[in-house]
Design a protein around this motif. Structure first.
Motif, PDB file in Angstrom:
ATOM      1  N   ASP A  95       8.048   9.026 -22.210  1.00 21.39           N
ATOM      2  CA  ASP A  95       9.417   9.454 -21.856  1.00 21.39           C
ATOM      3  C   ASP A  95       9.857   8.948 -20.492  1.00 21.39           C
ATOM      4  N   TYR A  96       8.921   8.816 -19.554  1.00 22.22           N
ATOM      5  CA  TYR A  96       9.274   8.425 -18.182  1.00 22.22           C
ATOM      6  C   TYR A  96       8.701   7.064 -17.780  1.00 22.22           C
ATOM      7  N   ASP A  97       8.240   6.291 -18.750  1.00 20.30           N
ATOM      8  CA  ASP A  97       7.668   4.979 -18.461  1.00 20.30           C
ATOM      9  C   ASP A  97       6.644   5.088 -17.327  1.00 20.30           C
ATOM     10  N   GLY A  98       5.754   6.079 -17.456  1.00 19.18           N
ATOM     11  CA  GLY A  98       4.783   6.366 -16.408  1.00 19.18           C
ATOM     12  C   GLY A  98       3.703   5.315 -16.274  1.00 19.18           C
ATOM     13  N   ARG A  99       3.056   5.348 -15.126  1.00 19.67           N
ATOM     14  CA  ARG A  99       1.935   4.462 -14.823  1.00 19.67           C
ATOM     15  C   ARG A  99       0.671   5.308 -14.766  1.00 19.67           C
ATOM     16  N   VAL A 100      -0.338   4.897 -15.517  1.00 17.51           N
ATOM     17  CA  VAL A 100      -1.578   5.664 -15.623  1.00 17.51           C
ATOM     18  C   VAL A 100      -2.719   4.858 -15.020  1.00 17.51           C
ATOM     19  N   PHE A 101      -3.488   5.525 -14.163  1.00 18.68           N
ATOM     20  CA  PHE A 101      -4.643   4.925 -13.516  1.00 18.68           C
ATOM     21  C   PHE A 101      -5.863   5.780 -13.834  1.00 18.68           C
ATOM     22  N   HIS A 102      -6.926   5.139 -14.285  1.00 17.37           N
ATOM     23  CA  HIS A 102      -8.163   5.845 -14.581  1.00 17.37           C
ATOM     24  C   HIS A 102      -9.233   5.359 -13.613  1.00 17.37           C
ATOM     25  N   LEU A 103      -9.773   6.289 -12.818  1.00 18.04           N
ATOM     26  CA  LEU A 103     -10.832   5.947 -11.880  1.00 18.04           C
ATOM     27  C   LEU A 103     -12.153   5.974 -12.641  1.00 18.04           C
ATOM     28  N   GLU A 104     -12.660   4.810 -12.941  1.00 16.17           N
ATOM     29  CA  GLU A 104     -13.892   4.658 -13.719  1.00 16.17           C
ATOM     30  C   GLU A 104     -15.072   4.586 -12.757  1.00 16.17           C
ATOM     31  N   VAL A 105     -15.751   5.716 -12.603  1.00 11.97           N
ATOM     32  CA  VAL A 105     -16.835   5.843 -11.626  1.00 11.97           C
ATOM     33  C   VAL A 105     -18.091   6.300 -12.364  1.00 11.97           C
ATOM     34  N   SER A 106     -19.221   5.669 -12.065  1.00 12.36           N
ATOM     35  CA  SER A 106     -20.481   6.027 -12.722  1.00 12.36           C
ATOM     36  C   SER A 106     -20.845   7.479 -12.410  1.00 12.36           C
ATOM     37  N   PHE A 107     -21.682   8.052 -13.276  1.00 11.56           N
ATOM     38  CA  PHE A 107     -22.090   9.436 -13.053  1.00 11.56           C
ATOM     39  C   PHE A 107     -22.798   9.609 -11.718  1.00 11.56           C
ATOM     40  N   THR A 157      -3.786   1.458  -2.362  1.00 14.19           N
ATOM     41  CA  THR A 157      -2.802   0.371  -2.306  1.00 14.19           C
ATOM     42  C   THR A 157      -2.430  -0.093  -3.713  1.00 14.19           C
ATOM     43  N   THR A 158      -3.413  -0.188  -4.592  1.00 15.65           N
ATOM     44  CA  THR A 158      -3.152  -0.593  -5.978  1.00 15.65           C
ATOM     45  C   THR A 158      -2.228   0.406  -6.666  1.00 15.65           C
ATOM     46  N   VAL A 159      -2.507   1.689  -6.511  1.00 19.51           N
ATOM     47  CA  VAL A 159      -1.669   2.715  -7.135  1.00 19.51           C
ATOM     48  C   VAL A 159      -0.241   2.637  -6.587  1.00 19.51           C
ATOM     49  N   LEU A 160      -0.101   2.552  -5.275  1.00 22.16           N
ATOM     50  CA  LEU A 160       1.237   2.483  -4.673  1.00 22.16           C
ATOM     51  C   LEU A 160       2.016   1.270  -5.166  1.00 22.16           C
ATOM     52  N   HIS A 161       1.382   0.115  -5.195  1.00 22.49           N
ATOM     53  CA  HIS A 161       2.092  -1.112  -5.572  1.00 22.49           C
ATOM     54  C   HIS A 161       2.295  -1.240  -7.078  1.00 22.49           C
ATOM     55  N   ASP A 162       1.256  -0.974  -7.861  1.00 19.92           N
ATOM     56  CA  ASP A 162       1.381  -1.133  -9.312  1.00 19.92           C
ATOM     57  C   ASP A 162       2.323  -0.103  -9.935  1.00 19.92           C
ATOM     58  N   SER A 163       2.441   1.047  -9.324  1.00 17.46           N
ATOM     59  CA  SER A 163       3.344   2.071  -9.851  1.00 17.46           C
ATOM     60  C   SER A 163       4.789   1.844  -9.423  1.00 17.46           C
ATOM     61  N   GLY A 164       4.969   1.060  -8.364  1.00 15.88           N
ATOM     62  CA  GLY A 164       6.313   0.855  -7.825  1.00 15.88           C
ATOM     63  C   GLY A 164       6.658   1.825  -6.712  1.00 15.88           C
ATOM     64  N   LEU A 165       5.780   2.782  -6.422  1.00 11.58           N
ATOM     65  CA  LEU A 165       6.072   3.750  -5.362  1.00 11.58           C
ATOM     66  C   LEU A 165       6.174   3.097  -3.987  1.00 11.58           C
ATOM     67  N   ALA A 166       5.471   1.994  -3.777  1.00 11.89           N
ATOM     68  CA  ALA A 166       5.500   1.331  -2.466  1.00 11.89           C
ATOM     69  C   ALA A 166       6.916   0.894  -2.100  1.00 11.89           C
ATOM     70  N   ALA A 167       7.719   0.582  -3.105  1.00 13.50           N
ATOM     71  CA  ALA A 167       9.083   0.107  -2.850  1.00 13.50           C
ATOM     72  C   ALA A 167      10.150   1.119  -3.272  1.00 13.50           C
ATOM     73  N   ALA A 168       9.734   2.255  -3.822  1.00 11.79           N
ATOM     74  CA  ALA A 168      10.697   3.236  -4.346  1.00 11.79           C
ATOM     75  C   ALA A 168      11.310   4.066  -3.225  1.00 11.79           C
ATOM     76  N   ALA A 169      12.595   4.264  -3.333  1.00  9.52           N
ATOM     77  CA  ALA A 169      13.314   5.103  -2.369  1.00  9.52           C
ATOM     78  C   ALA A 169      13.393   6.526  -2.899  1.00  9.52           C
ATOM     79  N   PRO A 170      13.403   7.511  -2.007  1.00 13.84           N
ATOM     80  CA  PRO A 170      13.558   8.892  -2.470  1.00 13.84           C
ATOM     81  C   PRO A 170      14.968   9.116  -2.992  1.00 13.84           C
TER      82      PRO A 170
END
Length: 185
Positions: A95-107, A157-170
């Motif tokens: 619905d919101y064209d969201g960006r999903v990030f999965h932190l894949e970290v070993s046990f 940095t990846t989350v901010l840039h890939d999601s578009g938040l780095a350039a998004a205005a409030p």
């Protein structure tokens, strides 16, 4: 302007809360942070168990929809197991064209990170193993897997840039229309 939805998922101890808090801190006002553990444990006092029908999945998505509908960017974080949260999250992301990030970290790495937390949760490695679900993806378009070889700064940095938040205005009243904040933007 359309608000941005960012979903950060991963196993316990993967760094999702720390990452989400830093993403929001760097963005500033106009970004709502929704933490699964706070909503589920503190607000609802609900166990994350498949044994009962949980309120938390719909509640978390409802909070996110309310914030997005009010113009806030949203960072939603948590383990958010796909078995319990997947259906609700997939609809929200769609619905919101969201960006999903999965932190894949070993046990082993999740246990090490958990032990180094400033505010460790009182759980044992054995309990963490019960919750550990490797590669629990939502399987939505554009879902990004971030491996534990990435350092914290690179992840943020990846989350901010890939999601578009780095350039998004409030676009929310604070800071755009708030008299106290308007002069500081």
């Amino acid at each position: 302007m359309t608000p941005t939805l960012v979903v950060i998922r991963g196993n316990s101890g993967s760094g999702k809360t720390t990452t989400a808090r830093e993403v929001r801190r760097r963005y500033g006002r106009g970004c709502a942070l929704i933490e699964q553990d706070y909503v589920r444990r503190t607000m609802l006092r609900e166990h994350d168990s498949g044994a009962v029908d949980a309120v938390a999945p719909g509640f978390l998505v409802g909070i996110a929809r309310a914030a997005l509908g009010s113009g806030y960017h949203v960072v939603l974080e948590g383990i958010l197991h796909s078995r319990r949260y997947g259906e609700e999250l997939r609809r929200l992301v769609d619905d919101y064209d969201g960006r999903v990030f999965h932190l894949e970290v070993s046990f082993d790495e999740t246990v090490r990170r958990h032990r180094r937390r400033a505010e460790p949760i009182p759980v044992t490695a054995e309990q963490m193993r019960e919750w550990y679900d490797p590669h629990d993806l939502l399987r939505v378009r554009g879902e990004r897997v971030l491996p534990d070889s990435m350092g914290f700064e690179q992840v943020v940095t990846t989350v901010l840039h890939d999601s578009g938040l780095a350039a998004a205005a409030p676009s929310t009243p604070c800071p755009v229309r708030c008299p106290r904040c308007a002069g500081k933007v």
